[in-house]
Design a protein around this motif. Structure first.
Motif: not given
Length: 179
Positions: A154-179
């Motif tokens: 369940q946590a692994a699936w939640r991580a997929v969701q949270l990482k996707a949300e975090a990626a959408k929240a990044l400004p254009a041209g920003t890489s989100g690989g660190a967190a």
């Protein structure tokens, strides 16, 4: 009688980059990376489990890939980026994968969580939209003696969701690989 300078037992400064910081540790080059992380750098996320690279409790990221730090000599980490659990976020602001495991209460004793979190993090850095089979395959070699496998998935699936949300929240041209 001293140790020969070319011996693997000779202590010399080893330069590492851990959690974005440069550090130098005087140690033998064959010392397990896990021991340097825990004993010299006081990073206690990675745990000593089996000592054979089988259980996953010692997992760290090396250049973004999951690696068993109990069987990797510290010399193999020179010139590479090592990330431990502490490098994913802070107690006050956990990274998305850490937050997912908190949200899902995916711990009983918690000993395996370092490996579970780091393994999921490595997968999501390579494949932000894994299938259930991908998640199961990736976590297959991480052991949990308490049996919280349902919560871990369940946590692994939640991580997929949270990482996707975090990626959408990044400004254009920003890489989100660190967190």
């Amino acid at each position: 009688m001293g140790t020969p300078a070319n011996s693997d037992c000779a202590v010399s400064p080893i330069r590492l980059r851990v959690n974005g910081r440069a550090c130098e540790v005087p140690t033998a080059p064959d010392t397990a990376l896990l021991h340097v992380l825990r004993n010299d750098l006081e990073l206690n996320g990675p745990k000593y489990g089996c000592g054979l690279g089988e259980c996953g409790a010692c997992t760290v990221l090396i250049d973004g890939m999951a690696a068993r730090s109990c069987v990797i000599p510290v010399r193999a980490a020179q010139g590479r980026q090592v990330t431990t659990l502490e490098g994913l976020g802070t107690r006050e602001q956990p990274g998305p994968t850490q937050q997912a495991f908190i949200d899902c209460q995916a711990a009983q004793c918690g000993y395996c969580l370092n490996g579970m979190i780091m393994t999921v993090e490595a997968l999501l850095r390579r494949n932000p939209q894994p299938s259930e089979a991908d998640l199961r395959s990736e976590l297959h070699h991480n052991l949990c003696r308490c049996g919280t496998h349902v919560e871990i998935m369940q946590a692994a699936w939640r991580a997929v969701q949270l990482k996707a949300e975090a990626a959408k929240a990044l400004p254009a041209g920003t890489s989100g690989g660190a967190a």
